[in-house]
Structure formats: C-alpha cells, structure tokens
Write an enzyme that holds these catalytic residues in place. Structure first.
Site, mmCIF file in Angstrom:
data_model
loop_
_atom_site.group_PDB
_atom_site.id
_atom_site.type_symbol
_atom_site.label_atom_id
_atom_site.label_comp_id
_atom_site.label_asym_id
_atom_site.label_seq_id
_atom_site.Cartn_x
_atom_site.Cartn_y
_atom_site.Cartn_z
ATOM 1 N N ASP A 32 18.167 -4.323 29.160
ATOM 2 C CA ASP A 32 18.181 -4.788 28.100
ATOM 3 C C ASP A 32 19.418 -4.486 27.896
ATOM 4 O OD1 ASP A 32 16.153 -3.091 24.926
ATOM 5 O OD2 ASP A 32 18.756 -3.387 25.292
ATOM 6 N N ALA A 81 11.849 -9.354 25.810
ATOM 7 C CA ALA A 81 13.648 -9.610 26.068
ATOM 8 C C ALA A 81 13.697 -10.637 24.782
ATOM 9 C CB ALA A 81 14.665 -9.305 26.814
ATOM 10 N N THR A 133 4.454 -14.233 20.104
ATOM 11 C CA THR A 133 3.713 -14.332 19.590
ATOM 12 C C THR A 133 2.815 -15.351 18.856
ATOM 13 O OG1 THR A 133 5.148 -13.889 16.711
ATOM 14 C CG2 THR A 133 6.135 -15.761 18.058
ATOM 15 N N ASP A 134 2.141 -14.712 17.599
ATOM 16 C CA ASP A 134 1.343 -15.754 16.907
ATOM 17 C C ASP A 134 2.521 -16.991 16.469
ATOM 18 O OD1 ASP A 134 1.937 -13.896 14.949
ATOM 19 O OD2 ASP A 134 0.577 -13.504 14.705
ATOM 20 N N GLU A 135 2.912 -16.435 15.556
ATOM 21 C CA GLU A 135 4.317 -17.453 14.909
ATOM 22 C C GLU A 135 4.403 -18.772 15.787
ATOM 23 O OE1 GLU A 135 7.621 -16.158 13.203
ATOM 24 O OE2 GLU A 135 6.290 -13.829 12.374
ATOM 25 N N TYR A 159 13.394 -19.195 14.702
ATOM 26 C CA TYR A 159 12.669 -17.788 16.170
ATOM 27 C C TYR A 159 11.202 -18.435 16.607
ATOM 28 C CZ TYR A 159 10.339 -14.353 17.189
ATOM 29 O OH TYR A 159 8.822 -13.087 17.610
ATOM 30 N N ALA A 161 10.201 -21.300 17.326
ATOM 31 C CA ALA A 161 10.370 -22.192 17.766
ATOM 32 C C ALA A 161 11.109 -21.782 19.459
ATOM 33 C CB ALA A 161 11.727 -23.259 16.753
ATOM 34 N N LYS A 163 10.784 -19.030 20.692
ATOM 35 C CA LYS A 163 9.875 -18.618 21.300
ATOM 36 C C LYS A 163 9.123 -19.098 21.342
ATOM 37 C CE LYS A 163 9.284 -14.385 22.195
ATOM 38 N NZ LYS A 163 9.581 -13.975 22.860
ATOM 39 N N LYS A 198 12.175 -5.233 9.404
ATOM 40 C CA LYS A 198 11.343 -5.331 9.305
ATOM 41 C C LYS A 198 10.120 -5.214 8.449
ATOM 42 C CE LYS A 198 11.804 -8.219 13.750
ATOM 43 N NZ LYS A 198 11.947 -7.883 14.471
ATOM 44 N N PRO A 214 11.569 -4.533 -1.542
ATOM 45 C CA PRO A 214 11.755 -6.357 -1.867
ATOM 46 C C PRO A 214 11.000 -7.269 -1.429
ATOM 47 C CG PRO A 214 13.436 -5.701 0.112
ATOM 48 C CD PRO A 214 12.783 -4.384 -0.275
HETATM 49 P P1 NAD Z 1 12.807 -6.038 18.771
HETATM 50 O O1 NAD Z 1 13.991 -6.878 17.905
HETATM 51 O O2 NAD Z 1 13.034 -4.467 18.062
HETATM 52 O O3 NAD Z 1 14.203 -5.430 20.577
HETATM 53 C C1 NAD Z 1 14.375 -7.027 21.017
HETATM 54 C C2 NAD Z 1 14.664 -6.219 22.727
HETATM 55 O O4 NAD Z 1 15.082 -7.385 23.012
HETATM 56 C C3 NAD Z 1 16.078 -4.951 21.835
HETATM 57 O O5 NAD Z 1 15.928 -4.003 22.200
HETATM 58 C C4 NAD Z 1 17.130 -6.138 22.339
HETATM 59 O O6 NAD Z 1 18.528 -5.205 23.140
HETATM 60 C C5 NAD Z 1 16.484 -7.013 24.108
HETATM 61 N N1 NAD Z 1 17.605 -8.154 23.725
HETATM 62 C C6 NAD Z 1 17.412 -8.880 23.100
HETATM 63 N N2 NAD Z 1 18.868 -10.078 24.101
HETATM 64 C C7 NAD Z 1 18.716 -9.829 25.319
HETATM 65 C C8 NAD Z 1 19.232 -10.257 25.958
HETATM 66 N N3 NAD Z 1 20.040 -11.422 25.872
HETATM 67 N N4 NAD Z 1 18.484 -9.510 27.401
HETATM 68 C C9 NAD Z 1 18.183 -8.062 27.452
HETATM 69 N N5 NAD Z 1 17.737 -7.795 26.694
HETATM 70 C C10 NAD Z 1 17.973 -8.573 25.565
HETATM 71 O O7 NAD Z 1 11.717 -6.708 19.580
HETATM 72 P P2 NAD Z 1 9.856 -6.224 19.238
HETATM 73 O O8 NAD Z 1 10.159 -6.996 18.285
HETATM 74 O O9 NAD Z 1 10.432 -5.241 20.418
HETATM 75 O O10 NAD Z 1 9.595 -7.688 20.715
HETATM 76 C C11 NAD Z 1 9.197 -7.571 21.503
HETATM 77 C C12 NAD Z 1 9.199 -8.349 21.664
HETATM 78 O O11 NAD Z 1 7.268 -8.926 21.370
HETATM 79 C C13 NAD Z 1 10.081 -10.049 21.925
HETATM 80 O O12 NAD Z 1 9.333 -11.383 22.397
HETATM 81 C C14 NAD Z 1 8.657 -10.569 20.182
HETATM 82 O O13 NAD Z 1 8.338 -12.141 19.952
HETATM 83 C C15 NAD Z 1 7.596 -9.739 20.455
HETATM 84 N N6 NAD Z 1 6.437 -9.686 19.702
HETATM 85 C C16 NAD Z 1 7.096 -9.027 18.686
HETATM 86 C C17 NAD Z 1 6.152 -8.883 17.717
HETATM 87 C C18 NAD Z 1 6.562 -8.197 16.258
HETATM 88 O O14 NAD Z 1 5.838 -8.239 15.027
HETATM 89 N N7 NAD Z 1 7.545 -7.058 16.039
HETATM 90 C C19 NAD Z 1 5.080 -9.086 17.478
HETATM 91 C C20 NAD Z 1 4.699 -10.392 18.452
HETATM 92 C C21 NAD Z 1 5.210 -10.532 19.336
HETATM 93 O O1 DAU Z 2 3.381 -12.233 13.544
HETATM 94 C C1 DAU Z 2 4.384 -11.769 14.869
HETATM 95 C C2 DAU Z 2 5.494 -11.539 14.013
HETATM 96 O O2 DAU Z 2 5.881 -10.723 13.139
HETATM 97 C C3 DAU Z 2 7.025 -11.504 15.761
HETATM 98 O O3 DAU Z 2 6.755 -12.335 15.902
HETATM 99 C C4 DAU Z 2 8.185 -11.290 15.223
HETATM 100 O O4 DAU Z 2 9.116 -10.819 15.829
HETATM 101 C C5 DAU Z 2 8.412 -10.318 13.345
HETATM 102 O O5 DAU Z 2 9.361 -9.559 13.842
HETATM 103 C C6 DAU Z 2 6.637 -10.114 12.708
HETATM 104 O O6 DAU Z 2 7.436 -11.554 11.607
HETATM 105 P P1 DAU Z 2 7.303 -11.501 9.814
HETATM 106 O O7 DAU Z 2 8.208 -12.719 9.526
HETATM 107 O O8 DAU Z 2 6.109 -11.562 9.758
HETATM 108 O O9 DAU Z 2 8.050 -9.871 10.002
HETATM 109 P P2 DAU Z 2 9.012 -9.490 8.807
HETATM 110 O O10 DAU Z 2 8.535 -8.323 9.110
HETATM 111 O O11 DAU Z 2 9.961 -9.827 8.706
HETATM 112 O O12 DAU Z 2 8.073 -9.376 7.705
HETATM 113 C C7 DAU Z 2 6.277 -9.470 7.530
HETATM 114 C C8 DAU Z 2 6.699 -9.972 6.087
HETATM 115 O O13 DAU Z 2 6.543 -9.419 4.877
HETATM 116 C C9 DAU Z 2 6.813 -11.920 6.595
HETATM 117 O O14 DAU Z 2 5.733 -12.590 5.285
HETATM 118 C C10 DAU Z 2 7.954 -11.936 5.192
HETATM 119 C C11 DAU Z 2 7.604 -10.235 4.184
HETATM 120 N N1 DAU Z 2 8.835 -9.775 4.082
HETATM 121 C C12 DAU Z 2 9.695 -9.620 4.880
HETATM 122 C C13 DAU Z 2 10.940 -8.545 4.475
HETATM 123 C C14 DAU Z 2 12.043 -8.522 5.632
HETATM 124 C C15 DAU Z 2 8.943 -9.867 2.354
HETATM 125 O O15 DAU Z 2 9.033 -9.866 1.409
HETATM 126 N N2 DAU Z 2 10.965 -8.600 2.055
HETATM 127 C C16 DAU Z 2 10.944 -8.011 3.067
HETATM 128 O O16 DAU Z 2 12.295 -7.236 3.008
#
Ligand code: NAD
Ligand code: DAU
Length: 354
Positions: A32, A81, A133-135, A159, A161, A163, A198, A214
């Site tokens: 990491d 990552a 991700t589903d995005e 983001y 794009a 992924k 988030k 917010p």
């Molecule tokens: P996060 O941002 O919490 O963690 C990402 C980690 O990757 C961090 O520890 C960071 O230090 C590390 N990292 C970043 N760039 C790096 C690099 N170049 N080399 C090595 N390490 C690096 O993200 P997360 O929410 O834990 O997401 C993990 C994975 O799951 C991602 O690929 C994300 O796209 C995917 N994902 C996230 C969600 C969600 O809701 N959080 C949902 C679906 C998929």
């Molecule tokens: O769908 C999977 C994705 O979910 C992952 O791939 C991403 O890594 C993860 O960050 C997440 O993306 P979202 O954009 O959906 O998550 P976020 O928590 O940023 O936002 C969730 C929803 O809430 C979104 O519609 C934006 C809204 N939001 C978010 C923030 C931070 C607000 O209304 N207010 C806020 O302050």
C-alpha cells in the site's frame, strides 16, 4: 501459501486483511502506498502478527512489485489499490489516471511475467482478482433493471472512467495472454474504518461534532448499500470458486435514496447518543450544491454470484448500519486521528464554496 494484496491499508482492503486473518493462517503481503486514504492504525491489532507483512509502495513501481512476487511467490494477487473518491476525481483527476489506469497496467505486467514463469500446476491455480465498482456501468433511470454483468460500460466521472479502463485492461490480459483474472464490481460499501470523506462516515462524524450534514442536490440519488464485511466474503468466495475471465457483480439488493440514509443515521444517533443541543441530529441537515455529473441511481443485480457461487450477504441494511454507527461511537480515537492533517485540508477544499 501466501496471497499478495494491494491497497490493504484502505477501507475495504484493511477490512479484508482483518477478516482473512481471522479465518485462516495463510499469510498476507500487503502493498500500500499510504496515500491520505491508507491508515495503518486500522491494522494496529496485527502489529505483532507474523502472518501480515506490510510494505509501503506503489503498485506502479514495477521493480518493487517484481521483487515482492519473486520473494513471496503468492498463489494469488488481489488488487484493492485505487484512488476511490468521486469528488476528488472531479477536483483533480491526475492521481486517478496514474494509480487506477497506469498502476493497474504495471501491476498486470508484473503479474503476467511472474505467472508466465510459474510451474504448470501453480500456474493453473494462480488468480489475479481485481476489485472494481458498479460505477463503471453509469447511471440508471428510476424504472431501469439493476446492473447485470452484461450491462454496457458508461462511466461518467473521472473516477469511474479510470476504473472502467482498469477493468478493460484486466479483461484484455485474460483474452490476450490467458492470465487467470477475476473481476468483482461492487456497489457502495459502508462499515468500520471508512474514511470520513464518504457519505455515511461523514454524516456520523459531522453529526457528533455539531456540524452541517451536507446533502448534495435534492438528496434523491439512489445508491445500493452493502456492509463491507459482506463485500469481503464475496471476494473470498470469488477467489475460491470464481471462473477465470469472469466478472461478478456484488451487491445486497439495498437501494436507498441518500436522504433516507441521512435520516436513518440521524435516527440511530438520536437513539444511541442523543444530541445535547437539539431534539434530533436531523436539524443539522444542509442541502448543498450538487456534485457535477452526479449519477442518479446505481443498483446491482447480484443474481450471478448468488446462483453460481452460492454467495449471499449476512447483513441487512438495518443490521449493518446499526453496527456501523455503534462502531464509530465506540472508536472515537480512530476517528480523531483520521481527522487530522490531510483530511482537514480536503474538507476545506470541498466545502469552502457551498
Ligand atoms: P480507499 O480509498 O479507502 O483505499 C485505497 C487504498 O489504496 C489506500 O490504502 C491507499 O493508500 C491505497 N493506494 C492508493 N494508490 C495506491 C498505489 N498507487 N499503490 C498502492 N496503494 C495505493 O478505497 P476503498 O473504498 O477501500 O476501495 C478499495 C477498492 O474497492 C477500490 O479499487 C475501489 O474502486 C473499490 N470499490 C470501492 C467501493 C466503496 O464503496 N468504497 C465500492 C466498490 C468498489
Ligand atoms: O458505487 C460504488 C462506489 O461508491 C465506489 O466505487 C466509490 O469508491 C465510493 O466512494 C462510492 O462512491 P459514491 O460517490 O457513491 O460514494 P459517496 O460516499 O461519495 O457518496 C454517496 C452518495 O452521497 C452520492 O450520491 C453523493 C452523496 N453525497 C456524498 C457526500 C460525500 C452527499 O449527498 N453529500 C456528501 O457530503
């Protein structure tokens, strides 16, 4: 036997490491970079645990990844990552291109070379699992069916794009070189150790601090929520039984409009830690400027992973969100530490103009 995971100090990766080592003694090498999102405090319970080897470094550092693969001979590589926050990708996309696209490409190249040199039996059993991700599927209309694995890619943010590009590279390495890859596309996760940029952790920490909650735009955007430990169990199951080259969508059939999430978090906090100032934390809700290009609705059709691999989530949204709020209330030190430094700067950049 060993596995190498990348991004294991982030939200999902760290939950995965903790879950993995709670269930098996198979060691983990955890690579990491420790960006703002990487937090070793989450893994503090493993400090003296020889099964966990942490290496600070970049997935794009080919020499480092080559060395780790040669030294530890993992039977699988799991790529968590990434730069993961949509709003950050809108403010400054460069890091997303570097890590999510170039980084994944370099990782694939290193893994391809390592896998190519493995003895036949190990080579057949090896897997590269890419966490996505589903995005990547874009945005759904209100009546559209949920995203199946066959849905066309229509990413809308830098983001998603980036992924999507990484998913295409992973797919191409299977098609062209035969690399045994697995891809998971998961919906929104929530749970312990979630960085408070988030939505759900931001709501909890802001509510407790007496700050505004917010809500972007009209708050009627829909996300499909999955407890992080259920995502981890899905990844373990895909690693164990997924068919190389296949994609598995992961979700919990839990579509909710954002405003409902906000109200649920407020109601749980009202119950578990009543506010001294007002009758409900919901008084802190503040509608703010919408996210540019904000996707309206995500929904995952998890039928394939359920049918083919027998995976099902253990938590309902009600049980998972209660556990999550309870975890944040029980861990004020983790929250306080994560809020120092880079996190504060980011909050200033994001919300200064709203
Ligand atoms: P996060 O941002 O919490 O963690 C990402 C980690 O990757 C961090 O520890 C960071 O230090 C590390 N990292 C970043 N760039 C790096 C690099 N170049 N080399 C090595 N390490 C690096 O993200 P997360 O929410 O834990 O997401 C993990 C994975 O799951 C991602 O690929 C994300 O796209 C995917 N994902 C996230 C969600 C969600 O809701 N959080 C949902 C679906 C998929
Ligand atoms: O769908 C999977 C994705 O979910 C992952 O791939 C991403 O890594 C993860 O960050 C997440 O993306 P979202 O954009 O959906 O998550 P976020 O928590 O940023 O936002 C969730 C929803 O809430 C979104 O519609 C934006 C809204 N939001 C978010 C923030 C931070 C607000 O209304 N207010 C806020 O302050």
């Amino acid at each position: 036997m060993t596995i190498l995971i990348t991004g294991g100090a982030g939200f999902i990766g760290a939950n995965f490491v903790l879950d993995w080592l709670a269930q098996t003694d198979e060691p983990i090498v955890n690579l990491d970079k420790l960006t703002y999102a990487g937090n070793l405090e989450t893994l503090a319970s493993l400090d003296a645990d020889a099964r966990h080897m942490f290496v600070q470094g970049d997935i794009g550092d080919s020499a480092l990844v080559d060395r780790l693969l040669a030294e530890h001979q993992p039977r699988a590589v799991l790529n968590f990552a990434a730069e993961s926050h949509v709003d950050r990708s809108i403010h400054s996309p460069e890091d997303f291109i570097q890590t999510n696209i170039v980084g994944t490409f370099r990782l694939l190249e290193a893994v391809r070379a390592y896998w190519g040199g493995m003895p036949a039996q190990e080579k057949a059993a090896f897997r590269l699992l890419h966490v996505s991700t589903d995005e990547v599927y874009g945005s759904l209309g209100a009546g559209d069916p949920a995203f199946a694995e066959t849905h066309r890619y229509e990413p809308n943010s830098p983001y998603s794009a980036s992924k999507a590009a990484s998913d295409h590279l992973v797919r191409a390495y299977h098609h062209t070189y035969g690399l045994p890859v697995l891809t998971t596309n998961c919906s929104n996760n929530y749970g312990p150790y979630h960085f408070p940029e988030k939505l759900i952790p931001l709501l909890i920490v802001n509510a407790l601090a007496g700050k505004p909650l917010p809500v972007y735009g009209d708050g009627m955007q829909v996300r499909d929520w999955l407890y992080v430990k259920d995502h981890c169990s899905a990844i373990r199951r895909v690693l164990e039984a997924g068919r190389p080259g296949e994609v598995y969508n992961v979700g919990g059939w839990n579509e909710k409009p954002n405003i409902e999430i906000v109200n649920t978090v407020c109601a749980l906090l009202d119950e578990l830690r009543p506010s001294l100032g007002t009758s409900s934390y919901s008084a802190q809700i503040s509608y703010v400027k919408d996210r540019p290009g904000h996707d309206r609705r995500y929904a995952i059709d998890a039928g394939k992973i359920e049918r083919e691999l027998g995976w099902k989530p253990a938590e309902t949204f009600e049980s998972g969100i209660r556990k999550t709020v309870q975890w944040y209330l029980a861990n004020p030190e983790w929250v306080a530490h994560v809020q120092s430094g880079a996190y504060r700067d980011w909050v200033q950049t994001q919300y200064a103009s709203v």
